[in-house]
Design an enzyme around this catalytic site. Structure first.
Site, PDB file in Angstrom:
ATOM      1  N   GLU A  92      -0.935  -9.252  -0.887  1.00 35.54           N
ATOM      2  CA  GLU A  92      -2.385  -9.413  -0.662  1.00 35.54           C
ATOM      3  C   GLU A  92      -3.159  -9.372  -1.981  1.00 35.54           C
ATOM      4  O   GLU A  92      -4.115 -10.122  -2.177  1.00 35.54           O
ATOM      5  CB  GLU A  92      -2.880  -8.327   0.300  1.00 35.54           C
ATOM      6  CG  GLU A  92      -2.307  -8.520   1.701  1.00 35.54           C
ATOM      7  CD  GLU A  92      -2.649  -7.382   2.633  1.00 35.54           C
ATOM      8  OE1 GLU A  92      -2.155  -6.256   2.407  1.00 35.54           O
ATOM      9  OE2 GLU A  92      -3.425  -7.600   3.574  1.00 35.54           O
ATOM     10  N   GLU A 110       4.454  -5.501   7.171  1.00 35.58           N
ATOM     11  CA  GLU A 110       3.677  -4.490   7.907  1.00 35.58           C
ATOM     12  C   GLU A 110       4.163  -4.256   9.330  1.00 35.58           C
ATOM     13  O   GLU A 110       4.177  -3.124   9.810  1.00 35.58           O
ATOM     14  CB  GLU A 110       2.187  -4.875   7.929  1.00 35.58           C
ATOM     15  CG  GLU A 110       1.465  -4.667   6.611  1.00 35.58           C
ATOM     16  CD  GLU A 110       1.579  -5.826   5.640  1.00 35.58           C
ATOM     17  OE1 GLU A 110       2.391  -6.744   5.882  1.00 35.58           O
ATOM     18  OE2 GLU A 110       0.850  -5.818   4.637  1.00 35.58           O
ATOM     19  N   GLY A 163       0.574  -5.054   0.763  1.00 36.53           N
ATOM     20  CA  GLY A 163      -0.632  -5.036  -0.071  1.00 36.53           C
ATOM     21  C   GLY A 163      -0.418  -5.687  -1.434  1.00 36.53           C
ATOM     22  O   GLY A 163      -1.370  -6.157  -2.062  1.00 36.53           O
ATOM     23  N   ALA A 190       0.864  -1.181   0.000  1.00 36.85           N
ATOM     24  CA  ALA A 190       0.000   0.000   0.000  1.00 36.85           C
ATOM     25  C   ALA A 190       0.899   1.229   0.000  1.00 36.85           C
ATOM     26  O   ALA A 190       2.056   1.162   0.424  1.00 36.85           O
ATOM     27  CB  ALA A 190      -0.874  -0.017   1.237  1.00 36.85           C
TER      28      ALA A 190
END
Ligand code: CO8
Length: 257
Positions: A113, A133, A110, A65
């Site tokens: 993911e 993370e 992300g 992200a």
């Protein structure tokens, strides 16, 4: 909305979607999610598209992200940003066509993911995987805690999530996080071969494989078997895809769907 980040090319029923924000390692921002939502809807309604392949431009598949976009969010905004990504990635599992991740480089946070939201994953020997993370004082927010443990089991998932270790393609293959690994220069060609193989099969059967496996994973074994029997039955009957496929086999010719 015009596409700025996603570049799509459709050839022979295969849509190749390239995430193109290479200066930021293809980091996922709000714009990306809005474009991906629009694209998924377009692909689902495009009868010419049988398989979708997602890859990244440059050194990264996606390096996570967008940290610059996230840094100033408050708790409510953080939850909203998490739900935005969760919805987008779960829509990849809901559309009727298969979605393959062709992981060319870093698939972090992300990015991993996103890859896990796809139906399966093909990687370059240069790809790197991780859920970093906790190094940022965060946890995954795009269903990584849920998908990783379901894909690789609790031990490997908690190892990756707790250590933030970045692993290579060989380890990812061993864990079952990716299904195939190819040299970087062969990645797209080999992924396209797999996509074309899938596109040559009964299209309704492919849809039903996807939905029955995915919905089944959210059900008990007994409920999943009921669903399978129903879906299996739906492929039979006059003019059905099953009839076409089985008749072609018996007549020793290729089926025409
Ligand atoms: N966000 C924003 N910018 C990024 C990101 C990112 N995730 N990753 C890289 N960039 C930018 C860098 O800041 C740099 O920008 P600039 O050139 O302006 O300085 C540019 O991309 C190139 O990066 P590097 O110079 O760092 O390139 P390297 O080759 O040295 O390193 C790495 C590549 C290893 C990929 C490195 O960039 C890195 O570690 N990136 C961050 C990886 C990371 O921590 N990802 C996880 C992010 S958090 C996340 O994904 C949570 C998901 C759930 C969110 C839920 C919502 C609430």
């Amino acid at each position: 909305m015009e596409y700025e980040i996603l570049k799509t090319e459709v050839n022979d029923g295969i849509a190749v979607v390239t995430i193109s924000r290479p200066k930021a390692m293809n980091a996922l921002n709000t714009r990306f999610f809005n474009e991906m939502d629009q694209l998924v809807e377009e692909m689902a309604n495009n009868k010419d598209v049988k398989v979708m392949v997602i890859t990244g431009e440059g050194k990264a598949f996606v390096a996570g992200a967008d940290i610059a976009e996230m840094v100033n969010k408050d708790a409510e905004e953080g939850t909203a940003f998490s739900k935005l990504g969760q919805n987008t990635f779960s829509s990849l599992g809901k559309i009727n066509i298969p979605v393959i991740a062709a992981i060319n480089g870093f698939a972090l946070g992300g990015g991993l993911e996103l890859a896990m939201g796809c139906d399966f994953r093909i990687a370059s020997t240069k790809a790197k995987f991780g859920q970093p993370e906790v190094s940022l004082g965060l946890i995954p927010g795009y269903a990584g805690t849920q998908r990783l443990s379901r894909l690789v089991g609790m031990g490997d998932a908690l190892y990756l999530l707790m250590t933030a270790d970045m692993i290579g393609a060989a380890d990812a293959l061993r864990m079952g996080l990716v299904q195939k690994v190819f040299e970087p220069e062969e990645l797209m060609e080999e992924t396209l071969k797999i996509a074309k193989l899938i596109a040559s099969k009964g299209p309704l059967a492919i849809q039903k494989v996807k939905t029955t496996v995915r919905k089944g994973l959210e059900m008990s074994q007994t409920e999943g078997e009921k669903l399978e029997a129903q879906q299996f039955g739906n492929l039979f009957g006059e003019g059905s895809e099953g009839e076409k496929g089985m008749t072609a086999f018996l007549e020793k010719r290729k089926p025409e769907w």
